[in-house]
Write a protein that holds these residues in place. Structure first.
Motif, PDB file in Angstrom:
ATOM      1  N   THR A 172       0.844  -1.194   0.000  1.00  0.00           N
ATOM      2  CA  THR A 172       0.000   0.000   0.000  1.00  0.00           C
ATOM      3  C   THR A 172       0.878   1.242   0.000  1.00  0.00           C
ATOM      4  O   THR A 172       2.099   1.157   0.207  1.00  0.00           O
ATOM      5  N   LEU A 173       0.263   2.382  -0.243  1.00  0.00           N
ATOM      6  CA  LEU A 173       1.009   3.633  -0.252  1.00  0.00           C
ATOM      7  C   LEU A 173       1.634   3.902   1.111  1.00  0.00           C
ATOM      8  O   LEU A 173       2.793   4.336   1.200  1.00  0.00           O
ATOM      9  N   PHE A 174       0.878   3.637   2.189  1.00  0.00           N
ATOM     10  CA  PHE A 174       1.407   3.864   3.536  1.00  0.00           C
ATOM     11  C   PHE A 174       2.604   2.960   3.823  1.00  0.00           C
ATOM     12  O   PHE A 174       3.580   3.378   4.451  1.00  0.00           O
ATOM     13  N   LYS A 175       2.534   1.712   3.357  1.00  0.00           N
ATOM     14  CA  LYS A 175       3.652   0.795   3.570  1.00  0.00           C
ATOM     15  C   LYS A 175       4.891   1.272   2.820  1.00  0.00           C
ATOM     16  O   LYS A 175       6.013   1.230   3.345  1.00  0.00           O
ATOM     17  N   ALA A 176       4.699   1.746   1.588  1.00  0.00           N
ATOM     18  CA  ALA A 176       5.820   2.233   0.782  1.00  0.00           C
ATOM     19  C   ALA A 176       6.465   3.455   1.430  1.00  0.00           C
ATOM     20  O   ALA A 176       7.700   3.552   1.533  1.00  0.00           O
ATOM     21  N   LEU A 221      10.849   5.891   4.763  1.00  0.00           N
ATOM     22  CA  LEU A 221      11.197   6.621   5.987  1.00  0.00           C
ATOM     23  C   LEU A 221      12.138   5.797   6.857  1.00  0.00           C
ATOM     24  O   LEU A 221      13.141   6.320   7.384  1.00  0.00           O
ATOM     25  N   ALA A 222      11.828   4.506   7.026  1.00  0.00           N
ATOM     26  CA  ALA A 222      12.648   3.647   7.879  1.00  0.00           C
ATOM     27  C   ALA A 222      14.065   3.515   7.337  1.00  0.00           C
ATOM     28  O   ALA A 222      15.043   3.577   8.091  1.00  0.00           O
ATOM     29  N   LEU A 223      14.192   3.338   6.028  1.00  0.00           N
ATOM     30  CA  LEU A 223      15.522   3.218   5.423  1.00  0.00           C
ATOM     31  C   LEU A 223      16.318   4.513   5.574  1.00  0.00           C
ATOM     32  O   LEU A 223      17.533   4.490   5.815  1.00  0.00           O
ATOM     33  N   PHE A 224      15.627   5.650   5.447  1.00  0.00           N
ATOM     34  CA  PHE A 224      16.301   6.931   5.637  1.00  0.00           C
ATOM     35  C   PHE A 224      16.750   7.076   7.095  1.00  0.00           C
ATOM     36  O   PHE A 224      17.845   7.588   7.371  1.00  0.00           O
ATOM     37  N   ILE A 251       8.661   6.027  13.159  1.00  0.00           N
ATOM     38  CA  ILE A 251       7.534   6.574  12.396  1.00  0.00           C
ATOM     39  C   ILE A 251       7.288   5.729  11.146  1.00  0.00           C
ATOM     40  O   ILE A 251       6.146   5.413  10.795  1.00  0.00           O
ATOM     41  N   GLY A 252       8.384   5.341  10.477  1.00  0.00           N
ATOM     42  CA  GLY A 252       8.252   4.506   9.291  1.00  0.00           C
ATOM     43  C   GLY A 252       7.626   3.156   9.605  1.00  0.00           C
ATOM     44  O   GLY A 252       6.761   2.672   8.867  1.00  0.00           O
ATOM     45  N   VAL A 253       8.039   2.556  10.713  1.00  0.00           N
ATOM     46  CA  VAL A 253       7.483   1.263  11.123  1.00  0.00           C
ATOM     47  C   VAL A 253       6.000   1.388  11.445  1.00  0.00           C
ATOM     48  O   VAL A 253       5.197   0.512  11.108  1.00  0.00           O
ATOM     49  N   ILE A 254       5.623   2.489  12.083  1.00  0.00           N
ATOM     50  CA  ILE A 254       4.206   2.727  12.400  1.00  0.00           C
ATOM     51  C   ILE A 254       3.384   2.801  11.124  1.00  0.00           C
ATOM     52  O   ILE A 254       2.296   2.218  11.023  1.00  0.00           O
ATOM     53  N   LEU A 276      -0.969   3.763  12.952  1.00  0.00           N
ATOM     54  CA  LEU A 276      -1.000   5.172  13.308  1.00  0.00           C
ATOM     55  C   LEU A 276      -2.176   5.478  14.231  1.00  0.00           C
ATOM     56  O   LEU A 276      -2.032   6.194  15.228  1.00  0.00           O
ATOM     57  N   HIS A 277      -3.348   4.918  13.921  1.00  0.00           N
ATOM     58  CA  HIS A 277      -4.511   5.208  14.755  1.00  0.00           C
ATOM     59  C   HIS A 277      -4.392   4.582  16.134  1.00  0.00           C
ATOM     60  O   HIS A 277      -4.867   5.122  17.122  1.00  0.00           O
ATOM     61  N   HIS A 278      -3.715   3.401  16.234  1.00  0.00           N
ATOM     62  CA  HIS A 278      -3.517   2.780  17.544  1.00  0.00           C
ATOM     63  C   HIS A 278      -2.583   3.630  18.411  1.00  0.00           C
ATOM     64  O   HIS A 278      -2.787   3.779  19.616  1.00  0.00           O
ATOM     65  N   VAL A 279      -1.544   4.160  17.781  1.00  0.00           N
ATOM     66  CA  VAL A 279      -0.608   5.015  18.516  1.00  0.00           C
ATOM     67  C   VAL A 279      -1.303   6.283  19.006  1.00  0.00           C
ATOM     68  O   VAL A 279      -1.142   6.698  20.155  1.00  0.00           O
TER      69      VAL A 279
END
Length: 308
Positions: free
Chosen positions: A124-128, A133-136, A286-289, A295-298
């Motif tokens: 999904t777009l959010f996963k991408a 973000l995580a790699l950065f 943030i990337g993992v979330i 995001l909504h659980h956090v």
């Protein structure tokens, strides 16, 4: 009926588990000055197995297991305990405990990738966005020690930590696939025992017992902490939290683990706080979330905290 008191107790159990796991990087780093990784793990697993056995006897838990599940336990023990802990301990020989704490947060990323490959889950777009973000964030963490020049740090420790997160993802997927009808506490006992058995030959090869006489009270305290609280209590409390809260609610607490590692590293090992590393770690989380769609659980978790 689940009361608010039970929820607070479960939140406390989850927080304590994450704190113990976060501090484990620091305790491991502190002992590696005196012991090689294998000797450290033999002592840790031995202490953990004895503690868990006593705990199981006190709680009157049955240790019997169907012989058909023994291969499952051995495979899980090799991946999730032996290989995982050896890689992490080896990585901590060359990198800071705080950096290891940030990078272990990548485990859910690899879990999602493996799920897409083997379980055919959709991208999904959010996963991408989350993966980018995580790699950065990893790039920032691994360049934090290069005098702020953003030149990649060619350190085998960072590669080993990445390998560790991939290995943990494989272990997690297998754990879901292999349905073992035992309580989490009993499985944890067998995992610790298997870890002890697998690492013991290396203790003999390296004559690791000769190093034990050089340990001071502080190092023994770290070993007992790793054996009792990290290998034992943390897994037990995590299971207790899962009995009350949903898995998605409990998993939110995982994002606190790098913070526990950072605080412990500064207090116990006197590691310096590098701003770039902290920023990179936050970006990883943030990337993992985003990748896990939590995001909504956090937000609900923080809203619930602030509300009270």
């Amino acid at each position: 009926m689940i009361t608010s008191g039970n929820k607070y107790a479960a939140s406390l159990y989850a927080t304590m588990s994450i704190t113990f796991w976060g501090v484990s990087f620091v305790s491991t780093k502190a002992v590696l000055d005196k012991l090689d990784p294998f000797t450290l793990l033999v002592i840790r697993f031995g202490i953990g197995a004895v503690f868990l056995c006593i705990l199981l006897l006190i709680l009157n838990e049955k240790l019997t297991i169907n012989i058909t599940y023994i291969p499952h336990l051995i495979v899980l023990g090799i991946l999730g305990v032996f290989i995982h802990q050896v890689i992490q301990a080896s990585a901590l020989l060359t990198i800071d405990a705080s950096s290891a704490g940030w990078m272990i947060s990548l485990s859910p990323i690899f879990t999602v990738i493996l799920s897409m490959i083997f379980l055919h889950e959709k991208m999904t777009l959010f996963k991408a966005i989350g993966m980018i973000l995580a790699l950065f964030g990893v790039f920032l963490v691994t360049t934090a020690g290069s005098e702020q020049t953003f030149e990649p740090v060619l350190n085998i420790g960072y590669l080993l930590m990445l390998l560790s997160t991939l290995n943990w993802a494989i272990y997690s997927v297998l754990l879901k696939k292999l349905s073992i009808p035992l309580s989490p506490l009993v499985i944890t006992f067998y995992m610790s025992t298997i870890g002890f058995i697998l690492t013991f030959p290396f203790l003999i090869r390296n004559k690791g017992w000769e190093s034990l006489s050089h340990l001071q009270t502080g190092e023994w305290a770290h070993l007992f902490f790793l054996g009792i609280f990290v290998s034992g209590v943390a897994y037990w409390y995590w299971a207790k939290a899962l009995h009350v809260l949903e898995a998605t609610q409990v998993s939110v607490f995982l994002y606190l683990e790098p913070l526990a590692t950072l605080i412990a590293a500064v207090v116990l090992l006197h590691e310096k706080i590098i701003l770039i590393s902290v920023i990179g770690g936050i970006i990883i989380i943030i990337g993992v979330i985003f990748v896990n769609g939590q995001l909504h659980h956090v937000l609900n978790w923080f809203y619930g905290r602030n509300k009270h």
